[in-house]
Design a protein around this motif. Structure first.
Motif, PDB file in Angstrom:
ATOM      1  N   SER A  88       2.119   1.831  -3.461  1.00 27.93           N
ATOM      2  CA  SER A  88       1.030   2.293  -4.317  1.00 27.93           C
ATOM      3  C   SER A  88       0.777   3.786  -4.114  1.00 27.93           C
ATOM      4  O   SER A  88       0.592   4.537  -5.080  1.00 27.93           O
ATOM      5  CB  SER A  88      -0.224   1.494  -4.012  1.00 27.93           C
ATOM      6  N   ILE A  89       0.787   4.221  -2.885  1.00 27.39           N
ATOM      7  CA  ILE A  89       0.590   5.649  -2.588  1.00 27.39           C
ATOM      8  C   ILE A  89       1.736   6.467  -3.168  1.00 27.39           C
ATOM      9  O   ILE A  89       1.515   7.515  -3.785  1.00 27.39           O
ATOM     10  CB  ILE A  89       0.465   5.866  -1.068  1.00 27.39           C
ATOM     11  N   ILE A 134       1.478   9.436  -6.057  1.00 27.17           N
ATOM     12  CA  ILE A 134       1.966  10.807  -5.854  1.00 27.17           C
ATOM     13  C   ILE A 134       2.985  11.173  -6.929  1.00 27.17           C
ATOM     14  O   ILE A 134       2.968  12.281  -7.465  1.00 27.17           O
ATOM     15  CB  ILE A 134       2.556  10.958  -4.434  1.00 27.17           C
ATOM     16  N   PRO A 167       0.818  -1.226   0.000  1.00 30.06           N
ATOM     17  CA  PRO A 167       0.000   0.000   0.000  1.00 30.06           C
ATOM     18  C   PRO A 167       0.850   1.274   0.000  1.00 30.06           C
ATOM     19  O   PRO A 167       0.509   2.253  -0.666  1.00 30.06           O
ATOM     20  CB  PRO A 167      -0.813  -0.104   1.289  1.00 30.06           C
ATOM     21  N   LEU A 168       1.955   1.253   0.722  1.00 30.27           N
ATOM     22  CA  LEU A 168       2.821   2.441   0.737  1.00 30.27           C
ATOM     23  C   LEU A 168       3.453   2.682  -0.631  1.00 30.27           C
ATOM     24  O   LEU A 168       3.565   3.826  -1.076  1.00 30.27           O
ATOM     25  CB  LEU A 168       3.899   2.283   1.808  1.00 30.27           C
TER      26      LEU A 168
END
Length: 154
Positions: A104-105, A109, A101-102
């Motif tokens: 993906s974030i 960005i 998830p990190l």
């Protein structure tokens, strides 16, 4: 008594596993072949069993395939069963990727940052002067200066 020089006390029927007078031994030959075949089958079963975690990891396209293979080889050469148990547990269960998830974030960005740079500066929409007109140089039509980003303490 079929043989002329047989002992008078000998039985009339001699079992097939008794060694003949010519030196051939059927039971010894059979047991030699049986023992070699049994050793070969046990060896194949042993190596197949040790390769089981690696086959499981390969079939499921496990992300830690190399680690499972190393643990299986360590178990094979050191005869420590804990390595084999660890390999089969690792091959059987997928460790969740907690960083996905990190990542993906971070990719989202970065993608937004690339889109902003690709669009470039936009012309004013309020019907302002053209950039090459004489009015463009006046301070009232100049683009507002952006403030420098505030320094953050890290």
């Amino acid at each position: 008594m079929t043989e002329p020089n047989a002992h008078p006390m000998a039985a009339g029927h001699i079992p097939s596993y008794v060694t003949a007078s010519d030196g051939s031994d059927f039971l010894f030959s059979f047991m030699a072949v049986f023992t070699l075949a049994l050793i070969l089958l046990i060896g194949v079963a042993y190596f197949t069993l040790h390769a089981l975690p690696e086959k499981m990891a390969h079939k499921s396209n496990h992300p830690q395939f190399q680690l499972v293979g190393i643990l299986a080889l360590l178990a094979l050469f050191t005869h420590n069963n804990i390595f084999w148990v660890a390999a089969i547990l690792m091959a059987g269960f997928q460790i969740p990727d907690l960083a996905a998830p990190l990542r993906s974030i971070a990719e989202a960005i970065r993608g937004q940052g690339r889109q902003g740079k690709a669009q470039g500066p936009q012309a004013p929409r309020g019907g302002g002067p053209e950039p090459d007109s004489p009015e463009a140089g006046t301070p009232e039509h100049a683009a507002p200066a952006q403030a420098a980003p505030a320094a953050e303490g890290h």
